[in-house]
Design a protein around this motif. Structure first.
Motif, PDB file in Angstrom:
ATOM      1  N   ARG A   1     -33.815  37.785  49.508  1.00  0.00           N
ATOM      2  CA  ARG A   1     -32.866  38.884  49.633  1.00  0.00           C
ATOM      3  C   ARG A   1     -31.724  38.688  48.648  1.00  0.00           C
ATOM      4  NH1 ARG A   1     -30.359  40.117  55.400  1.00  0.00           N
ATOM      5  NH2 ARG A   1     -28.629  38.803  54.711  1.00  0.00           N
ATOM      6  N   TRP A   2     -31.411  39.741  47.914  1.00  0.00           N
ATOM      7  CA  TRP A   2     -30.371  39.663  46.893  1.00  0.00           C
ATOM      8  C   TRP A   2     -28.985  39.825  47.517  1.00  0.00           C
ATOM      9  CZ3 TRP A   2     -29.227  43.731  42.539  1.00  0.00           C
ATOM     10  CH2 TRP A   2     -28.286  43.184  41.637  1.00  0.00           C
ATOM     11  N   ASN A   3     -28.445  38.759  47.978  1.00  0.00           N
ATOM     12  CA  ASN A   3     -27.106  38.590  48.561  1.00  0.00           C
ATOM     13  C   ASN A   3     -27.128  37.204  49.177  1.00  0.00           C
ATOM     14  OD1 ASN A   3     -25.119  40.582  48.182  1.00  0.00           O
ATOM     15  ND2 ASN A   3     -26.052  41.935  49.706  1.00  0.00           N
ATOM     16  N   LEU A   4     -26.547  36.238  48.495  1.00  0.00           N
ATOM     17  CA  LEU A   4     -26.648  34.860  48.951  1.00  0.00           C
ATOM     18  C   LEU A   4     -25.885  34.634  50.249  1.00  0.00           C
ATOM     19  CD1 LEU A   4     -26.824  31.682  46.909  1.00  0.00           C
ATOM     20  CD2 LEU A   4     -25.128  31.759  48.736  1.00  0.00           C
ATOM     21  N   VAL A   5     -26.556  33.947  51.186  1.00  0.00           N
ATOM     22  CA  VAL A   5     -25.937  33.563  52.450  1.00  0.00           C
ATOM     23  C   VAL A   5     -25.990  32.039  52.534  1.00  0.00           C
ATOM     24  CG1 VAL A   5     -25.994  33.768  54.964  1.00  0.00           C
ATOM     25  CG2 VAL A   5     -26.752  35.693  53.539  1.00  0.00           C
ATOM     26  N   PRO A   6     -24.859  31.349  52.458  1.00  0.00           N
ATOM     27  CA  PRO A   6     -24.881  29.887  52.540  1.00  0.00           C
ATOM     28  C   PRO A   6     -25.370  29.419  53.904  1.00  0.00           C
ATOM     29  CG  PRO A   6     -22.634  30.713  52.653  1.00  0.00           C
ATOM     30  CD  PRO A   6     -23.498  31.891  52.328  1.00  0.00           C
ATOM     31  N   SER A   7     -25.934  28.233  53.949  1.00  0.00           N
ATOM     32  CA  SER A   7     -26.544  27.733  55.191  1.00  0.00           C
ATOM     33  C   SER A   7     -25.554  27.608  56.332  1.00  0.00           C
ATOM     34  CB  SER A   7     -27.207  26.374  54.927  1.00  0.00           C
ATOM     35  OG  SER A   7     -26.240  25.438  54.457  1.00  0.00           O
ATOM     36  N   TRP A   8     -24.263  27.450  56.016  1.00  0.00           N
ATOM     37  CA  TRP A   8     -23.257  27.254  57.060  1.00  0.00           C
ATOM     38  C   TRP A   8     -22.710  28.561  57.625  1.00  0.00           C
ATOM     39  CZ3 TRP A   8     -19.257  29.866  55.039  1.00  0.00           C
ATOM     40  CH2 TRP A   8     -19.078  29.852  53.652  1.00  0.00           C
ATOM     41  N   ALA A   9     -23.118  29.709  57.069  1.00  0.00           N
ATOM     42  CA  ALA A   9     -22.579  30.996  57.516  1.00  0.00           C
ATOM     43  C   ALA A   9     -23.029  31.304  58.946  1.00  0.00           C
ATOM     44  CB  ALA A   9     -23.025  32.106  56.579  1.00  0.00           C
TER      45      ALA A   9
ATOM     46  N   ALA B   1     -22.336  35.690  41.204  1.00  0.00           N
ATOM     47  CA  ALA B   1     -21.462  34.517  41.237  1.00  0.00           C
ATOM     48  C   ALA B   1     -21.104  34.161  39.804  1.00  0.00           C
ATOM     49  CB  ALA B   1     -22.147  33.334  41.906  1.00  0.00           C
ATOM     50  N   ARG B   2     -19.833  33.908  39.552  1.00  0.00           N
ATOM     51  CA  ARG B   2     -19.407  33.532  38.199  1.00  0.00           C
ATOM     52  C   ARG B   2     -19.847  32.100  37.905  1.00  0.00           C
ATOM     53  NH1 ARG B   2     -14.857  36.395  35.725  1.00  0.00           N
ATOM     54  NH2 ARG B   2     -14.584  38.367  36.840  1.00  0.00           N
ATOM     55  N   VAL B   3     -20.496  31.899  36.771  1.00  0.00           N
ATOM     56  CA  VAL B   3     -20.947  30.557  36.418  1.00  0.00           C
ATOM     57  C   VAL B   3     -19.762  29.611  36.250  1.00  0.00           C
ATOM     58  CG1 VAL B   3     -20.992  30.977  33.910  1.00  0.00           C
ATOM     59  CG2 VAL B   3     -22.534  29.269  34.918  1.00  0.00           C
TER      60      VAL B   3
ATOM     61  N   LYS C   1     -16.614  27.082  44.263  1.00  0.00           N
ATOM     62  CA  LYS C   1     -16.473  28.021  45.366  1.00  0.00           C
ATOM     63  C   LYS C   1     -17.402  27.625  46.504  1.00  0.00           C
ATOM     64  CE  LYS C   1     -14.534  32.166  43.351  1.00  0.00           C
ATOM     65  NZ  LYS C   1     -14.617  33.640  43.275  1.00  0.00           N
ATOM     66  N   ARG C   2     -16.855  27.535  47.704  1.00  0.00           N
ATOM     67  CA  ARG C   2     -17.619  27.028  48.841  1.00  0.00           C
ATOM     68  C   ARG C   2     -18.917  27.791  49.068  1.00  0.00           C
ATOM     69  NH1 ARG C   2     -16.633  27.533  55.153  1.00  0.00           N
ATOM     70  NH2 ARG C   2     -17.959  25.812  55.870  1.00  0.00           N
ATOM     71  N   THR C   3     -18.882  29.098  48.879  1.00  0.00           N
ATOM     72  CA  THR C   3     -20.067  29.906  49.135  1.00  0.00           C
ATOM     73  C   THR C   3     -21.247  29.486  48.269  1.00  0.00           C
ATOM     74  OG1 THR C   3     -18.698  31.796  49.754  1.00  0.00           O
ATOM     75  CG2 THR C   3     -20.976  32.273  49.139  1.00  0.00           C
ATOM     76  N   TYR C   4     -20.969  29.086  47.031  1.00  0.00           N
ATOM     77  CA  TYR C   4     -22.042  28.818  46.074  1.00  0.00           C
ATOM     78  C   TYR C   4     -22.209  27.352  45.703  1.00  0.00           C
ATOM     79  CZ  TYR C   4     -20.957  33.775  45.467  1.00  0.00           C
ATOM     80  OH  TYR C   4     -20.705  35.105  45.690  1.00  0.00           O
TER      81      TYR C   4
ATOM     82  N   ASP D   1     -23.009  24.366  47.088  1.00  0.00           N
ATOM     83  CA  ASP D   1     -24.227  23.612  47.417  1.00  0.00           C
ATOM     84  C   ASP D   1     -25.411  24.097  46.590  1.00  0.00           C
ATOM     85  OD1 ASP D   1     -22.842  22.110  49.263  1.00  0.00           O
ATOM     86  OD2 ASP D   1     -23.509  23.276  51.000  1.00  0.00           O
ATOM     87  N   SER D   2     -25.536  25.406  46.461  1.00  0.00           N
ATOM     88  CA  SER D   2     -26.643  25.967  45.687  1.00  0.00           C
ATOM     89  C   SER D   2     -26.516  25.632  44.205  1.00  0.00           C
ATOM     90  CB  SER D   2     -26.698  27.481  45.880  1.00  0.00           C
ATOM     91  OG  SER D   2     -26.977  27.811  47.229  1.00  0.00           O
ATOM     92  N   ALA D   3     -25.296  25.676  43.682  1.00  0.00           N
ATOM     93  CA  ALA D   3     -25.079  25.398  42.262  1.00  0.00           C
ATOM     94  C   ALA D   3     -25.445  23.969  41.900  1.00  0.00           C
ATOM     95  CB  ALA D   3     -23.629  25.684  41.898  1.00  0.00           C
ATOM     96  N   ARG D   4     -25.299  23.059  42.840  1.00  0.00           N
ATOM     97  CA  ARG D   4     -25.605  21.655  42.550  1.00  0.00           C
ATOM     98  C   ARG D   4     -27.100  21.387  42.444  1.00  0.00           C
ATOM     99  NH1 ARG D   4     -20.834  20.666  45.635  1.00  0.00           N
ATOM    100  NH2 ARG D   4     -22.006  20.700  47.597  1.00  0.00           N
ATOM    101  N   SER D   5     -27.904  22.037  43.307  1.00  0.00           N
ATOM    102  CA  SER D   5     -29.321  21.661  43.302  1.00  0.00           C
ATOM    103  C   SER D   5     -30.289  22.780  43.695  1.00  0.00           C
ATOM    104  CB  SER D   5     -29.544  20.478  44.252  1.00  0.00           C
ATOM    105  OG  SER D   5     -29.181  20.821  45.582  1.00  0.00           O
ATOM    106  N   ARG D   6     -29.813  23.995  43.906  1.00  0.00           N
ATOM    107  CA  ARG D   6     -30.704  25.086  44.295  1.00  0.00           C
ATOM    108  C   ARG D   6     -30.588  26.238  43.289  1.00  0.00           C
ATOM    109  NH1 ARG D   6     -28.078  24.187  49.507  1.00  0.00           N
ATOM    110  NH2 ARG D   6     -29.219  22.528  50.592  1.00  0.00           N
ATOM    111  N   ARG D   7     -30.983  25.927  42.063  1.00  0.00           N
ATOM    112  CA  ARG D   7     -30.942  26.922  41.000  1.00  0.00           C
ATOM    113  C   ARG D   7     -32.292  27.631  40.893  1.00  0.00           C
ATOM    114  NH1 ARG D   7     -28.777  22.242  39.442  1.00  0.00           N
ATOM    115  NH2 ARG D   7     -30.690  21.664  38.330  1.00  0.00           N
ATOM    116  N   ALA D   8     -32.268  28.856  40.440  1.00  0.00           N
ATOM    117  CA  ALA D   8     -33.479  29.668  40.395  1.00  0.00           C
ATOM    118  C   ALA D   8     -33.484  30.552  39.159  1.00  0.00           C
ATOM    119  CB  ALA D   8     -33.563  30.530  41.656  1.00  0.00           C
ATOM    120  N   ILE D   9     -34.607  31.182  38.944  1.00  0.00           N
ATOM    121  CA  ILE D   9     -34.751  32.236  37.948  1.00  0.00           C
ATOM    122  C   ILE D   9     -35.078  33.525  38.688  1.00  0.00           C
ATOM    123  CG2 ILE D   9     -36.204  33.142  36.091  1.00  0.00           C
ATOM    124  CD1 ILE D   9     -34.303  30.968  35.142  1.00  0.00           C
ATOM    125  N   ILE D  10     -34.375  34.579  38.330  1.00  0.00           N
ATOM    126  CA  ILE D  10     -34.679  35.900  38.861  1.00  0.00           C
ATOM    127  C   ILE D  10     -35.276  36.701  37.702  1.00  0.00           C
ATOM    128  CG2 ILE D  10     -33.704  38.012  39.838  1.00  0.00           C
ATOM    129  CD1 ILE D  10     -31.533  36.173  41.113  1.00  0.00           C
TER     130      ILE D  10
END
Length: 243
Positions: free
Chosen positions: A56-64, A76-78, A84-87, A89-98
């Motif tokens: 789903r195109w709208n990131l939801v962090p695991s802690w939400a 999300a701004r690179v 930024k707390r929302t992103y 954890d993902s920025a560190r190790s959960r990167r993807a290609i869309i």
């Protein structure tokens, strides 16, 4: 920012090209994909296996507490994703290609432009992903955001942000969860901007409905006065989206 994109993709060829396993439930082709839609995403697990998976195109962090955030999370701004707390954890190790066929940006006076590779090559748009579930025992939901960067000179004539692109030669390091985001995100910006310089762009009619006709170049006499004043060239300097 990137608020709409197109994806008319051959998933079998795409999965082969990325070396990924194709999951069920991938979305149908669309030329007007909006935040909240189900999109295709390529990510790599900790065992080195890549997956082509719906998200789903709208990131939801695991802690939400809820899968509906109180603020937009489709971009999300690179420059700030790692802090930024929302992103973070993902920025560190959960990167993807869309993967996308192209994307849209709007001028300040609301004239949309479509950006794409001149040869029709699929764009590797940089993304982040997160798994979320309401509570233990509930099904997991895969969500994603598109990373954006400062637009290059020609693209900035349309909008000041654009999606960050990942060149084919940088895919391995980008998708590898073992590579820390603190190292890879800063290094991804300049190659991504250079890749965006190869894109072409043209004005399109206001986005209504869906279909390949949405990406067609407008005739000169159909262009709005505002678009004629802007007169950006047909070369886009960088791909981006920002929030």
């Amino acid at each position: 920012m990137c608020g709409r994109f197109a994806a008319d993709l051959d998933y079998a060829n795409l999965a082969q090209g990325y070396g990924a396993r194709q999951a069920p439930g991938l979305p149908k082709p669309s030329w007007n994909i909006s935040p909240g839609s189900i999109i295709a995403l390529v990510a790599q697990d900790r065992h080195g296996q890549r997956h082509l998976h719906p998200a789903r195109w709208n990131l939801v962090p695991s802690w939400a507490e809820s899968d509906h955030m109180a603020y937009p999370t489709h971009n999300a701004r690179v420059e700030s994703a790692l802090t930024k707390r929302t992103y973070a954890d993902s920025a560190r190790s959960r990167r993807a290609i869309i993967p996308a066929s192209g994307y849209y940006e709007w001028t300040p006076d609301h004239q949309p432009y479509y950006f794409q590779a001149p040869d029709g090559h699929t764009l590797n748009i940089a993304g982040l992903y997160s798994w979320w579930r309401a509570q233990p025992g509930q099904p997991w939901l895969l969500t994603a955001t598109i990373l954006t960067t400062q637009a290059t000179a020609e693209a900035a004539q349309v909008h000041d942000r654009m999606p960050l692109l990942i060149p084919d030669e940088n895919l391995d390091s980008w998708l590898d969860p073992g590579v820390d985001g603190n190292m890879i995100l800063p290094k991804a910006v300049e190659p991504g901007r250079h890749a965006s310089e190869e894109l072409i762009m043209h004005p399109v009619a206001p986005l209504k409905g869906d279909g390949p006709e949405l990406t067609e170049d407008m005739a000169l006499d159909q262009r709005t006065k505002g678009a004629q004043r802007a007169k950006p060239s047909s070369r886009a300097a960088s791909a981006g989206t920002g929030s």
